[in-house]
Design a protein around this motif. Structure first.
Motif, short mmCIF file in Angstrom:
data_model
loop_
_atom_site.label_atom_id
_atom_site.label_comp_id
_atom_site.label_asym_id
_atom_site.label_seq_id
_atom_site.Cartn_x
_atom_site.Cartn_y
_atom_site.Cartn_z
N SER A 48 44.23 47.08 52.84
CA SER A 48 45.31 47.64 52.58
C SER A 48 46.74 47.00 52.51
CB SER A 48 45.50 49.22 53.22
OG SER A 48 44.13 50.08 52.83
N ILE A 49 46.82 46.43 53.82
CA ILE A 49 48.15 45.74 54.11
C ILE A 49 48.33 44.42 53.13
CG2 ILE A 49 49.27 44.01 55.87
CD1 ILE A 49 48.10 46.03 57.78
N VAL A 50 47.32 43.80 53.00
CA VAL A 50 47.17 42.64 52.21
C VAL A 50 47.45 43.11 50.64
CG1 VAL A 50 45.67 40.70 51.19
CG2 VAL A 50 45.86 41.25 53.56
N SER A 51 46.90 44.16 50.26
CA SER A 51 47.15 44.46 48.95
C SER A 51 48.45 45.12 48.68
CB SER A 51 46.06 45.82 48.47
OG SER A 51 46.09 46.08 47.32
N VAL A 52 49.01 45.79 49.44
CA VAL A 52 50.41 46.29 49.20
C VAL A 52 51.40 45.17 49.37
CG1 VAL A 52 52.24 47.61 50.46
CG2 VAL A 52 50.03 48.65 50.16
N ALA A 53 51.26 44.13 50.26
CA ALA A 53 52.25 43.15 50.40
C ALA A 53 52.08 42.25 49.37
CB ALA A 53 51.79 42.23 51.70
N CYS A 54 51.05 41.92 48.68
CA CYS A 54 50.87 40.96 47.34
C CYS A 54 51.33 41.68 46.30
CB CYS A 54 49.20 40.74 47.55
SG CYS A 54 48.62 39.41 48.38
N CYS A 55 51.15 42.92 45.95
CA CYS A 55 51.62 43.44 45.01
C CYS A 55 53.24 43.49 45.08
CB CYS A 55 51.12 45.27 44.77
SG CYS A 55 49.43 45.20 44.53
N CYS A 56 53.89 43.84 46.30
CA CYS A 56 55.35 43.75 46.38
C CYS A 56 55.81 42.24 46.08
CB CYS A 56 55.67 44.30 47.73
SG CYS A 56 55.36 46.14 47.89
N ILE A 96 39.26 41.14 51.71
CA ILE A 96 40.51 40.98 52.39
C ILE A 96 41.39 40.07 51.63
CG2 ILE A 96 41.94 40.12 54.22
CD1 ILE A 96 40.01 41.59 56.01
N TRP A 97 40.60 38.96 51.00
CA TRP A 97 41.16 37.77 50.14
C TRP A 97 41.23 37.94 48.82
CZ3 TRP A 97 43.83 35.89 53.96
CH2 TRP A 97 43.25 35.82 55.08
N LEU A 98 40.02 38.64 48.09
CA LEU A 98 39.82 38.75 46.88
C LEU A 98 40.87 40.05 46.31
CD1 LEU A 98 36.10 38.74 46.32
CD2 LEU A 98 37.62 36.93 45.78
N ALA A 100 43.93 40.08 47.05
CA ALA A 100 45.11 39.55 46.49
C ALA A 100 45.15 38.81 45.30
CB ALA A 100 45.30 38.14 47.56
N ILE A 101 43.94 38.43 44.73
CA ILE A 101 43.71 38.11 43.26
C ILE A 101 43.91 39.32 42.49
CG2 ILE A 101 42.07 37.12 41.84
CD1 ILE A 101 41.00 35.84 43.91
N GLY A 102 43.13 40.45 42.89
CA GLY A 102 43.24 41.58 42.30
C GLY A 102 44.79 42.13 41.99
N ALA A 103 45.45 42.09 43.16
CA ALA A 103 46.84 42.46 43.30
C ALA A 103 47.86 41.83 41.83
CB ALA A 103 47.53 42.19 44.64
N LEU A 104 47.54 40.31 41.86
CA LEU A 104 48.19 39.44 41.08
C LEU A 104 48.02 40.07 39.54
CD1 LEU A 104 49.81 37.06 40.23
CD2 LEU A 104 47.68 35.32 40.56
N VAL A 105 46.51 40.27 39.28
CA VAL A 105 46.27 40.77 38.08
C VAL A 105 46.78 42.16 37.73
CG1 VAL A 105 44.12 41.45 36.45
CG2 VAL A 105 43.99 39.40 38.01
N ALA A 106 46.73 42.86 38.83
CA ALA A 106 47.34 44.35 38.68
C ALA A 106 48.85 44.33 38.25
CB ALA A 106 47.26 45.16 39.83
N ILE A 134 34.27 42.77 37.27
CA ILE A 134 33.64 41.93 36.24
C ILE A 134 33.52 40.45 37.03
CG2 ILE A 134 33.83 40.88 34.18
CD1 ILE A 134 35.23 43.38 33.26
N SER A 135 34.58 39.95 37.53
CA SER A 135 34.71 38.37 37.91
C SER A 135 34.01 38.38 39.50
CB SER A 135 36.13 38.32 38.21
OG SER A 135 36.88 38.28 36.94
N PHE A 136 33.89 39.25 40.13
CA PHE A 136 33.31 39.18 41.40
C PHE A 136 32.28 40.26 41.86
CE2 PHE A 136 37.71 37.50 41.73
CZ PHE A 136 37.31 36.05 42.04
N PRO A 137 31.39 40.25 40.89
CA PRO A 137 30.39 41.64 41.09
C PRO A 137 29.53 41.69 42.42
CG PRO A 137 29.30 39.95 39.59
CD PRO A 137 30.63 39.37 39.75
#
Length: 319
Positions: A48-56, A96-98, A100-106, A134-137
């Protein structure tokens, strides 16, 4: 000569703002965050922390250096996207790392490509989630087993979700309805606890951030449609209560399908939207390749929202 330009009617004064609404949504997401941490441990918190931080971060970088517009990170919308994205992934160490990629796409594709908040046709968190699926099933379908309350370790043992068990044609190892309601089952970290979702949704309804139309139409349609299938062949289809308590139906109906930017404006259109989401979810779950269909259903209905708005026009306040 200076001309005074006045926008068209109606002129309604309100102290509401985008910032207030977004922070109310963030507050409503807290019960799901706490439940995810309680069941899945530190992984849920770190994701959650990584996702929020990356989106911001990504929103700030795109607004400042690419779009060259004033930054709007403080309005809380990027935090909403980050939390919802985190809630839609498994609480495993790989994510935790993937995420961050999802945040960039979102943020980069699902939101800022179209100009930012209020202009995106698709829910950004779901755009990121579907991209990861789709990318990391493998990583997106490796589910941690639920631990004891507030486990302090980030080590988890992979276990099946109720939807996975049902997709394989089994029902012996399904959790009880009480366990499903409380969240003691496998799944994405924010979707497992129905009671936590309902607490957050009740708050949003009380503050009038959302209306009842989409959640009731979505969940009600899924309940009725799955109930009909279950009555026809109980051995092949899940009962309706199990259907709505497993997977992302509750989370999707209350927090993602209700996104005011990507859903219809009129209440009649919201009912159509909710019914479409419910039907598509059950169709994909039972006859599609994936055991879950909520994300795909909402994105498909996001695509037809402009058509629904043309068909179900809101009441005119003035001519």
């Amino acid at each position: 000569m200076n001309l005074l330009k006045i926008s068209g009617s109606p002129h309604v004064h309100s102290d509401e703002s985008t910032k207030k609404i977004m922070w109310r949504v963030n507050l409503a997401l807290v019960p799901m965050l706490l439940t995810g941490i309680a069941y899945f441990g530190l992984n849920a918190l770190l994701i959650s922390i990584v996702s929020v931080a990356c989106c911001c971060l990504f929103q700030w970088l795109i607004e400042k250096y690419i779009l060259k517009v004033p930054t709007t990170v403080s309005d809380g919308s990027a935090i909403v996207t980050g939390l919802l994205l985190a809630f839609n992934v498994p609480a495993t160490a790989d994510m935790i790392w993937l995420v961050a990629i999802g945040a960039l796409v979102a943020i980069g594709v699902g939101k800022m490509t179209f100009g930012g908040l209020g202009k995106n046709p698709f829910n950004p968190a779901l755009v990121g989630r579907v991209f990861l699926l789709i990318s990391f099933p493998v990583q997106m379908t490796t589910w941690p087993s639920v631990g004891k309350w507030f486990p302090m370790t980030t080590d988890t043992v992979s276990g099946p979700t109720p939807l996975g068990i049902l997709k394989e044609g089994g029902n012996i190892d399904l959790p009880t309805l009480t366990e499903m309601f409380l969240g003691h089952m496998g799944g994405s970290l924010g979707e497992v606890s129905a009671i936590a979702i309902l607490i957050g949704a009740a708050y949003l309804l009380w503050r009038r951030v959302i209306s009842w139309h989409i959640p009731v139409a979505f969940i009600g349609t899924a309940f009725i449609f799955s109930g009909i299938l279950w009555l026809v062949d109980p051995s092949a289809f899940a009962d309706p209560v199990t259907t709505i308590l497993t997977g992302g139906i509750m989370l999707g109906a209350c927090f993602m399908a209700t996104d005011m930017v990507t859903s219809p404006m009129a209440h009649s259109g919201q009912l159509v939207f909710g019914v479409g989401c419910g039907l598509l979810t059950i169709i994909i779950r039972n006859w599609g390749a994936y055991p879950e269909g909520v994300s795909f259903a909402i994105l498909l209905m996001n695509a037809v929202t402009p058509l629904i708005n043309r068909w179900c026009k809101p009441k005119r306040f003035a001519c």
